[in-house]
Design an enzyme around this catalytic site. Structure first.
Site, PDB file in Angstrom:
ATOM      1  N   LYS A 197      -3.151  11.829 -14.719  1.00 42.93           N
ATOM      2  CA  LYS A 197      -2.029  12.327 -13.927  1.00 42.93           C
ATOM      3  C   LYS A 197      -0.894  12.715 -14.859  1.00 42.93           C
ATOM      4  O   LYS A 197      -0.407  11.888 -15.635  1.00 42.93           O
ATOM      5  CB  LYS A 197      -1.558  11.259 -12.932  1.00 42.93           C
ATOM      6  N   ASP A 248       6.885   6.186   0.598  1.00 43.44           N
ATOM      7  CA  ASP A 248       6.186   7.449   0.873  1.00 43.44           C
ATOM      8  C   ASP A 248       4.772   7.145   1.363  1.00 43.44           C
ATOM      9  O   ASP A 248       3.804   7.782   0.959  1.00 43.44           O
ATOM     10  CB  ASP A 248       6.149   8.324  -0.380  1.00 43.44           C
TER      11      ASP A 248
END
Length: 466
Positions: free
Chosen positions: A121, A226
């Site tokens: 990532k 989130d």
């Protein structure tokens, strides 16, 4: 900008040496001067400028000559530095296809030496799509003068710390392998995002599992902030896994209740629309909203467990000092928004940019602590640091000398008699200096050929005798 790993195999040690020199120079400079890059890299025979041209061709650096001739790192150049360091550590040996694109990161497949597939990532803070929702994250708002590479590194370090701590406490998260700069290596999850799933065998069980994860996080002192269908992975066996952690906050945050209720509402809303679940099982026979309120967990009812993750996260790598760096800019942005009006002048914008530039200079270096096998400079890091400090001190001394000369000129203009005296003293000093010098022949003397005297030769003889 897409990551083109093919150019990585053609880069030499000198290329990475210059890239590291630019990274070190960005500690005190938004645009690093070319002379400072040459001094830090210290390549032989002036090879730095040849390497800079090669790096510009591959778009690893950005050239800026508005104020002076300088360079700065691009995200691709920062990617190459992180990938090269992780390859030297033996974490992986090859980079594969891109498997995910987000508003703040890109995800790629990487393979180890034994063929194991991992996920890489790369954080990409500063994108246009991310700036629109940045006020909902625990990051900074957009400003004209700002270093997004440093914030990407902080976000990656924070996410790696949360992922490692949650995995040790038995939460369903990917296995954190390693982290360098803005790059995180984690285990690859064989599943799909919940937003792509159309049917489930046991939607009620999965719903209770997801709600239980939110409550369990709050009991350990954390809120995801989130937690929605985009950040929940589910495999063929309907096993749930959480992802995306850099925006997590503590339960002691001033907006913790709002974030907790928003996460719960996202899960209720998704399962109600996608799987037609009704939450009327809690002895409530009124509207659906009242039924939801009756069965959903409340933030005030959560009881903390004995072990809190906040203290353990400092040991995982994300220290309190780096958290203060992020919150410092968030507080400055809030104060600026409260004090600013809609009709701001250009002078106010320029002073705000100067304050931002001054605060950026106090940030830590973009490069992490050198470990074994890292691709850092071969020379001594302390000598490179002294070069940077000398360069900045020279700039400050020159500015102080210029300001002192301007002040003297302004004082001389106010007093004409003092100006005359100073001019006479200067003329005497110049005459005395000329008297001590030897006779200097000019280029005009070479024009007098054949032994004939000319006007220029007479003037030179007079000057030499005088």
């Amino acid at each position: 900008m897409k990551l083109d790993v093919n150019a990585l195999r053609y880069l030499s040690k000198d290329d990475f040496r210059v890239l590291t020199a630019v990274e070190m120079g960005m500690r005190n400079h938004e645009i690093v001067p070319a002379e400072l890059i040459d001094r830090i890299a210290s390549l032989k025979h002036g090879g730095t400028y040849k390497v800079l041209k090669n790096l510009l061709k591959h778009k690893l650096l950005h050239h800026d000559s508005t104020k002076y001739d300088g360079f700065r790192l691009t995200y691709m150049g920062y990617d190459f530095l992180a990938i090269k360091t992780l390859v030297n550590r033996g974490i992986f040996t090859s980079v594969g296809r891109q498997i995910g694109v987000g508003k703040e990161s890109d995800i790629f497949e990487v393979a180890t030496e034994d063929g194991t597939i991992l996920a890489m990532k790369l954080h990409r803070l500063g994108r246009v799509s991310f700036r629109a929702v940045k006020n909902k994250r625990d990051y900074l708002r957009h400003r004209s003068s700002f270093n997004w590479l440093y914030l990407s590194r902080l976000a990656a370090l924070k996410e790696f710390a949360f992922m490692k701590a949650l995995g040790e406490h038995g939460f369903p998260v990917p296995n954190a392998v390693d982290c360098n700069r803005h790059c995180i290596i984690m285990s690859l999850i064989q599943g799909y995002p919940l937003v792509q799933v159309k049917q489930l065998q046991n939607p009620d069980t999965i719903f209770e599992t997801i709600i239980g994860l939110v409550v369990r996080l709050a009991e350990h002192g954390l809120i995801h902030c989130d937690f929605n269908e985009f950040n929940i992975m589910i495999d063929d066996d309907e096993k749930v896994t959480m992802i995306d952690f850099p925006q997590m906050v503590s339960v002691t945050h001033r907006n913790a209740k709002m974030y907790f209720d928003r996460d719960i509402e996202c899960i209720f809303k998704f399962f109600r629309k996608r799987f037609n679940l009704s939450f009327e099982e809690k002895e409530v026979e009124d509207d659906d909203t009242e039924a939801d309120v009756a069965c959903r967990p409340e933030f005030s009812d959560i009881k903390k467990v004995s072990g809190v993750l906040d203290k353990e996260l400092e040991a995982s790598g994300f220290t309190r000092k780096e958290q203060v760096d992020i919150e410092k800019f968030v507080d400055e942005d809030e104060e600026k928004d409260l004090g600013s009006n809609s009709d701001e002048t250009e002078d106010e914008d320029s002073t705000a940019d100067q304050i931002n530039d001054a605060s950026i200079k106090n940030f830590e270096s973009l490069s992490l602590v050198r470990e074994e096998g890292d691709n850092l400079l071969e020379g001594n890091l302390e000598e490179d640091q002294q070069i940077i400090e000398q360069h900045t001190s020279k700039e400050h001394s020159q500015s102080e000398e210029n300001s002192g000369e301007e002040e003297e000129q302004s004082e001389n203009d106010d007093d004409p008699e003092l100006a005359k005296r100073l001019s006479k003293q200067r003329q005497r000093a110049i005459r005395a200096a000329h008297g001590r010098r030897r006779a200097i022949t000019s280029r005009n003397s070479y024009k007098d050929k054949g032994g004939k005297s000319s006007n220029n030769s007479k003037i030179q003889k007079d000057l030499s005798s005088w």
